[in-house]
Design a protein around this motif. Structure first.
Motif, PDB file in Angstrom:
ATOM      1  N   LEU A   1       0.981  -1.138   0.021  1.00  0.00           N
ATOM      2  CA  LEU A   1      -0.179  -0.122  -0.097  1.00  0.00           C
ATOM      3  C   LEU A   1       0.897   1.313   0.040  1.00  0.00           C
ATOM      4  CD1 LEU A   1      -2.739  -1.173   2.512  1.00  0.00           C
ATOM      5  CD2 LEU A   1      -2.784  -1.036   0.191  1.00  0.00           C
ATOM      6  N   LEU A   2       1.723   1.225   0.836  1.00  0.00           N
ATOM      7  CA  LEU A   2       2.897   2.575   0.907  1.00  0.00           C
ATOM      8  C   LEU A   2       3.423   2.603  -0.453  1.00  0.00           C
ATOM      9  CD1 LEU A   2       4.470   2.831   4.218  1.00  0.00           C
ATOM     10  CD2 LEU A   2       3.288   4.478   3.091  1.00  0.00           C
ATOM     11  N   ALA A   3       3.537   1.577  -1.245  1.00  0.00           N
ATOM     12  CA  ALA A   3       4.319   1.721  -2.465  1.00  0.00           C
ATOM     13  C   ALA A   3       3.506   2.236  -3.445  1.00  0.00           C
ATOM     14  CB  ALA A   3       4.817   0.329  -3.130  1.00  0.00           C
ATOM     15  N   GLY A   4       2.283   2.546  -3.326  1.00  0.00           N
ATOM     16  CA  GLY A   4       1.088   3.155  -4.025  1.00  0.00           C
ATOM     17  C   GLY A   4      -0.026   2.482  -4.689  1.00  0.00           C
ATOM     18  N   ALA A   5      -0.199   1.103  -4.104  1.00  0.00           N
ATOM     19  CA  ALA A   5      -1.460   0.155  -4.418  1.00  0.00           C
ATOM     20  C   ALA A   5      -2.577   0.842  -3.562  1.00  0.00           C
ATOM     21  CB  ALA A   5      -1.063  -1.041  -4.369  1.00  0.00           C
ATOM     22  N   GLU A   6      -3.561   0.591  -4.324  1.00  0.00           N
ATOM     23  CA  GLU A   6      -4.838   0.955  -3.757  1.00  0.00           C
ATOM     24  C   GLU A   6      -5.572  -0.146  -2.856  1.00  0.00           C
ATOM     25  OE1 GLU A   6      -6.687   3.803  -3.560  1.00  0.00           O
ATOM     26  OE2 GLU A   6      -8.821   3.054  -3.088  1.00  0.00           O
TER      27      GLU A   6
END
Lengths: 207, 259
Positions: free
Chosen positions: B93-98
């Motif tokens: 999630l922190l890498a940008g996945a929703e």
């Protein structure tokens, strides 16, 4: 510089990456001095209203936000960052929120089982008036929503955009002087979402 | 009106998208980030990535790839495969996945759904399930049994009972991927999709079997799905997303028109 307010209300990576994609300098911060020094403030949020207010209190940021809003700094709320701009929310057994815009936030109570809660997906916004932050955005453009609660504005002049879901018509874009906020996720709304961030990065807070 | 979502699925190994039938005979189709960017430009509503060899090779998910995707596209995307605990979910999630998709992990440890929903919100946790049609109605009232590990293992779980349990645990949506229909391109398993969709209060995503735009229309109308996953029909170039959208709009399905 744009300050993206980090108040432990979820993941801000996508908001930061969206500003990176349009070449606008933005900093994720929970520091009062950085927020006060910013030219513009983005106030995102994912999560519950109660927890969000709690974190704002712990970080002593509620008064910082009140100051930047009162002095006219362009201010953009997103999702829960929109909802807690109103007076109160039904969430978490009833939560008093910031009270920057008259209105309240209510839970979707669908009558049809086909209307799932939360609303997840792309839904259209009917613009009620023009606004500089939405320049170039066509009426009925779809944006990405994820939410179980929806804002109800007291003052019709604050309603910039409306959206229909689960038998209600709610304010999906609110605008009041230097405050503008969206229930949908601008950062997840593709190329058109990026154009809204670009407009905001040039907005002087007048409308 | 809330529109129906079209979600390309990218099965990834070593940063390349592959496609097989029933998880076998995989062939390389292209670079994952480049394909994601192309579908984004074409107006897909969301994307899902399965790091298909991460679990088998007992290695964590490819976070660099997740970061690269998040820089390239600005719509929601889900990531599955190679997630074994809460810390892995947080990293994705922190890498940008929703969203994070859990499947075998949730069957083995159902508590991960509740833990993930509490830590990150229900909207971040997607249950992927791979049901197969069975005859034993006494053990499986829905007529479908949940399988795991790329259809290789049976679980003894009834598909509908598992969907309801996952909903109670706090999952935000459910991807119903039919083992029988997967890779056939003969259409989604509509009865199964509808059964789940009508019995949970969260969004249901149809998966497995899409070969023509009319199959998506069927999933939305007869299958009562809120979203539909597509793979082979666009990966091969046989159809484009704008073409699929045009056909669905002509069929009266609410579809996102501006991007």
């Amino acid at each position: 510089m744009i300050a993206i307010v980090d108040y432990k209300a979820g993941n801000l990576t996508s908001v930061k990456l969206a500003f990176d994609a349009i070449g606008v300098e933005a900093r994720v911060t929970d520091q009062a001095d950085e927020i006060l020094a910013a030219d513009r403030v983005v106030f995102p949020g994912v999560g519950a209203a109660g927890a969000s207010m709690h974190h704002l209190g712990e970080l002593k940021l509620a008064d910082v936000l009140r100051t930047v809003v009162a002095r006219g700094t362009p201010f953009l709320g997103i999702c829960v960052g929109m909802q807690i701009l109103f007076d109160r929310s039904e969430e978490d057994g009833g939560t008093q929120t910031l009270g920057f815009i008259p209105g309240d936030v209510r839970l979707f109570r669908p009558t049809s089982p086909a209307d799932k809660v939360p609303q997840i997906g792309w839904n259209a916004v009917r613009f009620q008036r023009t606004h500089p932050v939405f320049a170039g955005v066509e009426d009925e453009t779809e944006f990405y929503f994820v939410h179980s609660y929806y804002p109800v504005t007291t003052n019709p002049a604050d309603r910039v955009g409306l959206t229909d879901y689960a038998g209600v018509e709610f304010t999906s874009v609110v605008g009041r002087a230097n405050l503008v906020a969206t229930q949908f996720h601008i950062e997840k709304s593709g190329r058109i979402g990026l154009s809204i961030f670009r407009n905001f990065s040039r907005w002087d807070g007048q409308c | 009106m809330l529109t129906k979502r079209i979600i390309p699925c990218l099965d990834v190994r070593d940063k390349k998208v592959t496609k097989g039938v029933k998880f076998q005979n995989n062939v390389v189709l292209g670079d994952a980030v480049e394909m994601a960017a192309r579908y984004y430009e074409d107006g897909c509503d969301e994307l899902v990535f399965y790091d298909i060899t991460a679990s088998a090779e007992r290695r964590p998910i490819d976070i660099d790839m997740v970061r690269a995707v998040a820089r390239a596209i600005h719509i929601p995307f889900a990531v599955g495969g190679g997630i074994s605990n809460l810390a892995d979910m947080g990293r994705v999630l922190l890498a940008g996945a929703e969203k994070i998709s859990v499947n075998s992990l949730a069957v083995a440890h159902p508590g991960i759904i509740a833990d993930g929903a509490r830590a990150f919100g229900s909207q971040c946790i997607v249950l992927g399930m791979d049901p197969v049609k069975v005859d034993d109605r006494a053990r499986f009232p829905s007529g479908y049994e949940v399988t795991v590990r790329g259809f290789r293992e049976r679980t003894g779980l009834d598909a509908l009972a598992w969907a309801k349990q996952a909903e109670d645990l706090g999952v935000g949506e459910i991807v119903v991927n039919s083992v029988d229909a997967d890779g056939t391109r003969n259409g989604y398993e509509l009865a199964l999709t509808r059964l789940i969709a009508e019995n949970v209060r969260i969004p249901v995503v149809a998966s497995g079997g899409a070969g023509r735009p009319s199959h998506l229309a069927d999933a939305f109308t007869q299958g009562k799905a809120d979203a539909a996953i597509i793979a082979g029909m666009i990966h091969t170039g046989e159809y484009t997303i704008p073409q699929i959208k045009r056909e669905l709009i002509a069929a009266g399905i609410p579809i996102r028109k501006k991007w």
